[in-house]
Design a protein around this motif. Sequence first.
Motif, PDB file in Angstrom:
ATOM      1  N   ALA A 170       0.830  -1.209   0.000  1.00 35.14           N
ATOM      2  CA  ALA A 170       0.000   0.000   0.000  1.00 35.14           C
ATOM      3  C   ALA A 170       0.862   1.257   0.000  1.00 35.14           C
ATOM      4  N   THR A 171       1.951   1.225   0.737  1.00 42.46           N
ATOM      5  CA  THR A 171       2.835   2.389   0.789  1.00 42.46           C
ATOM      6  C   THR A 171       3.494   2.639  -0.562  1.00 42.46           C
ATOM      7  N   LEU A 172       3.957   1.582  -1.219  1.00 41.47           N
ATOM      8  CA  LEU A 172       4.567   1.740  -2.541  1.00 41.47           C
ATOM      9  C   LEU A 172       3.556   2.256  -3.567  1.00 41.47           C
ATOM     10  N   ALA A 173       2.311   1.782  -3.479  1.00 38.46           N
ATOM     11  CA  ALA A 173       1.274   2.263  -4.389  1.00 38.46           C
ATOM     12  C   ALA A 173       1.005   3.744  -4.150  1.00 38.46           C
ATOM     13  N   ALA A 174       0.963   4.149  -2.871  1.00 40.78           N
ATOM     14  CA  ALA A 174       0.754   5.559  -2.545  1.00 40.78           C
ATOM     15  C   ALA A 174       1.934   6.402  -3.022  1.00 40.78           C
ATOM     16  N   MET A 175       3.127   5.865  -2.911  1.00 36.95           N
ATOM     17  CA  MET A 175       4.311   6.579  -3.411  1.00 36.95           C
ATOM     18  C   MET A 175       4.251   6.753  -4.919  1.00 36.95           C
ATOM     19  N   ALA A 176       3.818   5.699  -5.618  1.00 39.05           N
ATOM     20  CA  ALA A 176       3.700   5.788  -7.071  1.00 39.05           C
ATOM     21  C   ALA A 176       2.702   6.872  -7.471  1.00 39.05           C
ATOM     22  N   LEU A 203       8.465   2.810  -8.922  1.00 38.74           N
ATOM     23  CA  LEU A 203       7.586   2.617  -7.767  1.00 38.74           C
ATOM     24  C   LEU A 203       6.352   1.786  -8.103  1.00 38.74           C
ATOM     25  N   ALA A 204       5.765   1.993  -9.277  1.00 38.26           N
ATOM     26  CA  ALA A 204       4.597   1.205  -9.664  1.00 38.26           C
ATOM     27  C   ALA A 204       4.973  -0.266  -9.847  1.00 38.26           C
ATOM     28  N   GLU A 205       6.111  -0.514 -10.443  1.00 37.25           N
ATOM     29  CA  GLU A 205       6.599  -1.883 -10.622  1.00 37.25           C
ATOM     30  C   GLU A 205       6.828  -2.554  -9.266  1.00 37.25           C
ATOM     31  N   LEU A 206       7.422  -1.826  -8.343  1.00 35.22           N
ATOM     32  CA  LEU A 206       7.677  -2.375  -7.006  1.00 35.22           C
ATOM     33  C   LEU A 206       6.378  -2.616  -6.252  1.00 35.22           C
ATOM     34  N   ALA A 207       5.402  -1.730  -6.424  1.00 34.55           N
ATOM     35  CA  ALA A 207       4.104  -1.909  -5.769  1.00 34.55           C
ATOM     36  C   ALA A 207       3.418  -3.176  -6.266  1.00 34.55           C
ATOM     37  N   ALA A 208       3.492  -3.422  -7.564  1.00 31.47           N
ATOM     38  CA  ALA A 208       2.894  -4.633  -8.141  1.00 31.47           C
ATOM     39  C   ALA A 208       3.585  -5.882  -7.600  1.00 31.47           C
ATOM     40  N   TRP A 209       4.893  -5.826  -7.489  1.00 30.11           N
ATOM     41  CA  TRP A 209       5.635  -6.965  -6.929  1.00 30.11           C
ATOM     42  C   TRP A 209       5.235  -7.230  -5.481  1.00 30.11           C
TER      43      TRP A 209
END
Length: 281
Positions: A170-176, A203-209
């Motif tokens: 959730a944090t990575l998605a918010a960062m993206a 960031l979006a790639e990391l959020a998906a992972w």
Amino acid sequence: MSGVLVLAATPIGQVGDAPPRLAAELAGADVVAAEDTRRLKRLLTDLGVETTGRVTSYFEGNEAARTPVLLEELLGGARVLLVTDAGMPGVSDPGYRLVAAAVEAGIRVTAVPGPSAVLTALAVSGLPVDRFCFEGFLPRKAGERARRLEGLAAEERTMVFFEAPHRTAATLAAMADALGADRPGAVCRELTKTYEEIRRGGLAELAAWAEDGVRGEVTLVVAGATPPGPADIADDADALRAAVADQEAAGSSRKDAIKAVAAATGVGRRDLYDLVHRTDG
């Protein structure tokens, strides 16, 4: 004569990373204040050290009440050693209150330097290390987290965060959303431990992972914003002025409008201010 407060870094993973002075300080301290006395016991066993000093707990729940007690011992001449579960006390761990109280009382404060998740993650991230800032844990509530990240959108230094594994996706998605889907970042998991993992990407790639689940201790490193050059500002001058005007038309003050547009575009506030007011003149 007043005593000494010693802040001692402890391993963030492998016990072999413990600084050599740590064993000596544990053995010689009059008081050892530990975030978790059970972890302290394991650390003593791993290091083959016995402490003759008094052991007491010092964690978030009792930090305010325990600080005056430890301060009295320091004023009485004791050598007080403060350790947390991992890394340096005071860095997103208990310690600041006691350090501030000791400094105010004129007590000497020193440290046993050693492992740090902040610096370790920064070094292995592959992102710029010449200038950086540590932001600790972001707010847990989505709205507060989004506002904090919005305020960091134009930050040009590399940023380091701590995060709980179950909130990492959730944090990575918010960062993206706030910083840009392609903003480079790194997820550093279980640093120096057996299952250490470092994932790098947008960031979006990391959020998906991370949606598949993340385990262990997590440190996030995010690249700073790229400052636009003078030519970029000149090329986008009309659009930037229009964006500020739209914010003002919606009810924002000139100051807040410039702040919002600067955060959204990465243009420096001073540059945007000069652009808008140069037009007014």
